[in-house]
Design a protein around this motif. Structure first.
Motif, PDB file in Angstrom:
ATOM      1  N   GLU A  35       0.888  -1.236  -0.084  1.00  0.00           N
ATOM      2  CA  GLU A  35      -0.018  -0.009  -0.025  1.00  0.00           C
ATOM      3  C   GLU A  35       0.812   1.407   0.142  1.00  0.00           C
ATOM      4  N   ARG A  36       1.926   1.278   0.927  1.00  0.00           N
ATOM      5  CA  ARG A  36       2.792   2.238   0.826  1.00  0.00           C
ATOM      6  C   ARG A  36       3.540   2.614  -0.337  1.00  0.00           C
ATOM      7  N   TRP A  37       4.026   1.274  -0.988  1.00  0.00           N
ATOM      8  CA  TRP A  37       4.608   1.473  -2.331  1.00  0.00           C
ATOM      9  C   TRP A  37       3.727   2.121  -3.408  1.00  0.00           C
ATOM     10  N   HIS A  38       2.481   1.677  -3.518  1.00  0.00           N
ATOM     11  CA  HIS A  38       1.595   2.255  -4.496  1.00  0.00           C
ATOM     12  C   HIS A  38       1.303   3.653  -4.203  1.00  0.00           C
ATOM     13  N   ARG A  39       1.210   4.025  -2.919  1.00  0.00           N
ATOM     14  CA  ARG A  39       1.019   5.485  -2.669  1.00  0.00           C
ATOM     15  C   ARG A  39       2.094   6.467  -3.431  1.00  0.00           C
ATOM     16  N   SER A  40       3.264   5.770  -3.324  1.00  0.00           N
ATOM     17  CA  SER A  40       4.471   6.693  -3.601  1.00  0.00           C
ATOM     18  C   SER A  40       4.397   6.730  -5.434  1.00  0.00           C
ATOM     19  N   ASN A  41       3.671   5.568  -6.050  1.00  0.00           N
ATOM     20  CA  ASN A  41       3.568   5.458  -7.405  1.00  0.00           C
ATOM     21  C   ASN A  41       2.198   5.208  -7.728  1.00  0.00           C
ATOM     22  N   PRO A  42       1.266   6.413  -7.632  1.00  0.00           N
ATOM     23  CA  PRO A  42      -0.163   6.132  -7.681  1.00  0.00           C
ATOM     24  C   PRO A  42      -0.503   5.934  -9.205  1.00  0.00           C
ATOM     25  N   GLY A  43       0.236   5.961 -10.125  1.00  0.00           N
ATOM     26  CA  GLY A  43      -0.060   5.932 -11.594  1.00  0.00           C
ATOM     27  C   GLY A  43       0.410   4.295 -12.122  1.00  0.00           C
ATOM     28  N   SER A  44       0.501   3.503 -11.173  1.00  0.00           N
ATOM     29  CA  SER A  44       0.883   2.361 -11.483  1.00  0.00           C
ATOM     30  C   SER A  44      -0.139   1.094 -11.215  1.00  0.00           C
ATOM     31  N   PHE A  45       0.081   0.017 -12.175  1.00  0.00           N
ATOM     32  CA  PHE A  45      -0.629  -1.123 -11.597  1.00  0.00           C
ATOM     33  C   PHE A  45       0.048  -1.699 -10.295  1.00  0.00           C
ATOM     34  N   CYS A  46      -0.907  -2.267  -9.574  1.00  0.00           N
ATOM     35  CA  CYS A  46      -0.669  -2.918  -8.276  1.00  0.00           C
ATOM     36  C   CYS A  46      -1.098  -4.302  -8.239  1.00  0.00           C
ATOM     37  N   PHE A  47      -0.155  -5.194  -7.693  1.00  0.00           N
ATOM     38  CA  PHE A  47      -0.597  -6.489  -7.870  1.00  0.00           C
ATOM     39  C   PHE A  47       0.229  -7.483  -6.629  1.00  0.00           C
ATOM     40  N   ALA A  48      -0.477  -8.622  -6.461  1.00  0.00           N
ATOM     41  CA  ALA A  48       0.287  -9.663  -5.738  1.00  0.00           C
ATOM     42  C   ALA A  48      -0.277 -10.832  -6.053  1.00  0.00           C
ATOM     43  N   ILE A  49       0.308 -11.838  -5.892  1.00  0.00           N
ATOM     44  CA  ILE A  49       0.078 -13.377  -5.917  1.00  0.00           C
ATOM     45  C   ILE A  49       0.961 -13.899  -4.763  1.00  0.00           C
TER      46      ILE A  49
END
Length: 482
Positions: free
Chosen positions: A261-275
C-alpha cells in the motif's frame, strides 16, 4: 509435456475479517470504525445455504458493501492464498482470499489451453481469475518454487471495486456432489470467520534491512554491457535488457500488503499486484501495460527510455527535456514502438496512436519514461492467447529482435528471473488486462528478492545504466523501512 491442472478449493484456514481503521483508503473510500462487511456477510450466508450442486458449474454471488481498503483487508487475512490486482487508473481492484480454482501450466505451449479453461469456467459470470506468466515460459525453481510457467487463481472470497461500487463476493466450483458439500461447508465457515474483526488489529512491524547481497556489482555489470554492445555492433541484435537481482535480509517478515500500500501511494499511476502461494508472495507496482482488452478493442503502449526524477521542479523539467531529446533514448523507444505495432499487425483491422515525435512522459516517484499509447481493433475470434504470444516479452524487458535477445539473456544472466519481467493481470471472457511484471519483489519470510533491468542499445554508458538499475529499486527500499 504441456499440462494444465486444476487445484481444489483450499479454505481450511480462517479467513481475514474486514479491518477497522480511520481516514481514507488507498482508493479514496472512507473507512468505518466497525466491521463494514458484517451485513454483506449475513446476506451471503443466507443465500449460499440454498445453493445446490451443479457439476463443474461455477457458482458466484456478490453483494454491495461500503468502500473497504483492499490492502488492509488482505493484511488481516491469513497468509498463504491471497491475491490482488488493481489497474493503473485506480478505478478497479480485485482482492482475493482463498482459492475456488487454480490453473497452472508448466511451459508456454500450455498457455492457450489454460486460457481456454478460464473462459469455460467463468462463462458470463461477473468475476475474474488473477495470475501471471513467467518471463521465459519456464517453471520456477529454487527461490521461485511454487511459481510455474503460468498460474491463475479464482478467489474463494473476493472484495471487488469497479467504478464507484464495491462488492463482496464468493465463488464455488465442484465436480461431484460430495465435493460440493465439503466446499460449501468450508465456504460458510469462512464467511462466519469473516465477520470477526481481529482483536489485535493490524501488525505494526519495524522492518529493517540487516543484510544486502548484490548478485552483480558495477564491474560485472560493465563487463556484461561491454559484451552486449559487442553483439549489437556485430548484428542483428539491436537491444538487450540486462537484469540485476538484489537480495535483502530483513530483521523480521514485513507486513506485505501494508508495504505494498505504501509502495503504491508513492507510485499512484502504476498497476498494483500480488500473488501468494504458500510462504512466497510476488508483488509490485508496475508502470507498464502489456495490453488491455475489452471485447474487440485492445489498448497497449510502448514505454521505454528512462531518466531519473529531479530534486526540484526545474531539474525535473530539464531531465524531461533530456528524455524527449536524447538520441539514444529516442532510439530505444522507437525500437519498442515499432515492435509493438509489428507484432499486433496480424491480429488487428486498424490501429491508432500518436506519432513517435509526439511521445509523452510517464512520471514515477524516482524515474520517468518515454510513453506512447496504442489503440487497435481486433479481428474476429482473436483471443488473449494470440496477443500474449505476440507481445510477451516486450523489448522493454527482453530486447530486439526478441529471439536473439532472449538467447543472449539466457547466456549472460546468472540470476533466474522467475516471474520478474513476466506478465501479471486479471482475465475473464469479456475483458482482460495485463501488466509487465517489473518494479516487483518476491517475499519469502524475512527475505526480499528485488529485481531491476536496463535496456542496452548502441551508445549505452555503463555508469548511466548502473545508476538506472539502482534508481529502479530505490522506490521499494524507501517504503520497506518507512
Amino acid at each position: 509435456m504441456s499440462s494444465v491442472s486444476q487445484y481444489p478449493v483450499s479454505l481450511d484456514q480462517p479467513l481475514g475479517a474486514g479491518t477497522p481503521g480511520v481516514g481514507r483508503d488507498a482508493g479514496g473510500g472512507c473507512l468505518d470504525t466497525s466491521n463494514p462487511l458484517h451485513g454483506a456477510v449475513e446476506t451471503l450466508l443466507g443465500r449460499i445455504k440454498n445453493w445446490s450442486f451443479r457439476s463443474d458449474h461455477l457458482l458466484h454471488l456478490s453483494v454491495p458493501v461500503p468502500r473497504t481498503n483492499p490492502f488492509r483487508w488482505l493484511q488481516a487475512a491469513p497468509a498463504g492464498e491471497r491475491s490482488l490486482w488493481q489497474n493503473r487508473e485506480g478505478d478497479e481492484s480485485i482482492a482475493g482470499i482463498g482459492i475456488a480454482a487454480a490453473l497452472s501450466a508448466r511451459e508456454a505451449a500450455a498457455y492457450p489451453a489454460l486460457l481456454r479453461r478460464i473462459r469455460d469456467i467463468l462463462g458470463g459470470q461477473a468475476t475474474a481469475f488473477i495470475g501471471g506468466f513467467s518471463f521465459d515460459g519456464q517453471a520456477g525453481k529454487d527461490d521461485w518454487e511454487g511459481f510455474p510457467a503460468a498460474r491463475f487463481v479464482l478467489p474463494a472470497v473476493e472484495l471487488r471495486r469497479q467504478g464507484g461500487q464495491c462488492r463482496l463476493g464468493v465463488n464455488l466450483l465442484a465436480d461431484s456432489r460430495r465435493d460440493f458439500m465439503t466446499r460449501k461447508t468450508r465456504l460458510i465457515a469462512a464467511l462466519c470467520r469473516l465477520r470477526q474483526t481481529p482483536a489485535d488489529g493490524l501488525p505494526r512491524a519495524s522492518v529493517r534491512i540487516t543484510r544486502r547481497v548484490d548478485h552483480m556489482d558495477f564491474d560485472t555489470c560493465s563487463r556484461h554491457i561491454g559484451n552486449i554492445l559487442n553483439h549489437i555492433a556485430q548484428g542483428p541484435i539491436r537491444k538487450v535488457v540486462l537484469a540485476r537481482r538484489v537480495d535483502l535480509q530483513l530483521n523480521e517478515s514485513p507486513p506485505a500488503f501494508l508495504t505494498l500500500e505504501r509502495w503504491h501511494r508513492s507510485n499512484p499511476g502504476s498497476f498494483c499486484f500480488a500473488i501468494e502461494n504458500g510462504e512466497r508472495l510476488f508483488m509490485g507496482c508496475s508502470p507498464e501495460r502489456l495490453f488491455s482488452r475489452s471485447g474487440r478493442h485492445v489498448f497497449t503502449e510502448s514505454l521505454a527510455g528512462t531518466v531519473r526524477r529531479g530534486g526540484t521542479a526545474q531539474e525535473d523539467a530539464a531531465l524531461e527535456r533530456v528524455l524527449l531529446q536524447d538520441p539514444k533514448l529516442i532510439h530505444e523507444h522507437e525500437l519498442v514502438t515499432r515492435y509493438v505495432r509489428e507484432q499486433i499487425a496480424p491480429w488487428i483491422t486498424q490501429i491508432e496512436g500518436p506519432a513517435q515525435a509526439q511521445a509523452g512522459v510517464f512520471k514515477l516517484d524516482r524515474i520517468q519514461h518515454r510513453y506512447l499509447p496504442i489503440h487497435a481493433t481486433l479481428r474476429e475470434d482473436v483471443r488473449d492467447e494470440q496477443l500474449l504470444a505476440a507481445l510477451h516479452p516486450t523489448p522493454a524487458v527482453c530486447g530486439f529482435p526478441r529471439g536473439e535477445a532472449r538467447d543472449l539473456i539466457s547466456r549472460q544472466e546468472t540470476a533466474h528471473r522467475g516471474w520478474y519481467s513476466g506478465v501479471i493481470g486479471r482475465i475473464c471472457p469479456q475483458r482482460s488486462e495485463f501488466a509487465v511484471a517489473i518494479r516487483s519483489t518476491l517475499l519469502h519470510r524475512n527475505q526480499a528478492l528485488c529485481y531491476s533491468g536496463v535496456g542496452i542499445v548502441e551508445g549505452s554508458d555503463p555508469a548511466a545504466e548502473w545508476n538506472e538499475l539502482e534508481a529502479k529499486i530505490e522506490s521499494f527500499l524507501a517504503v520497506l523501512e518507512s
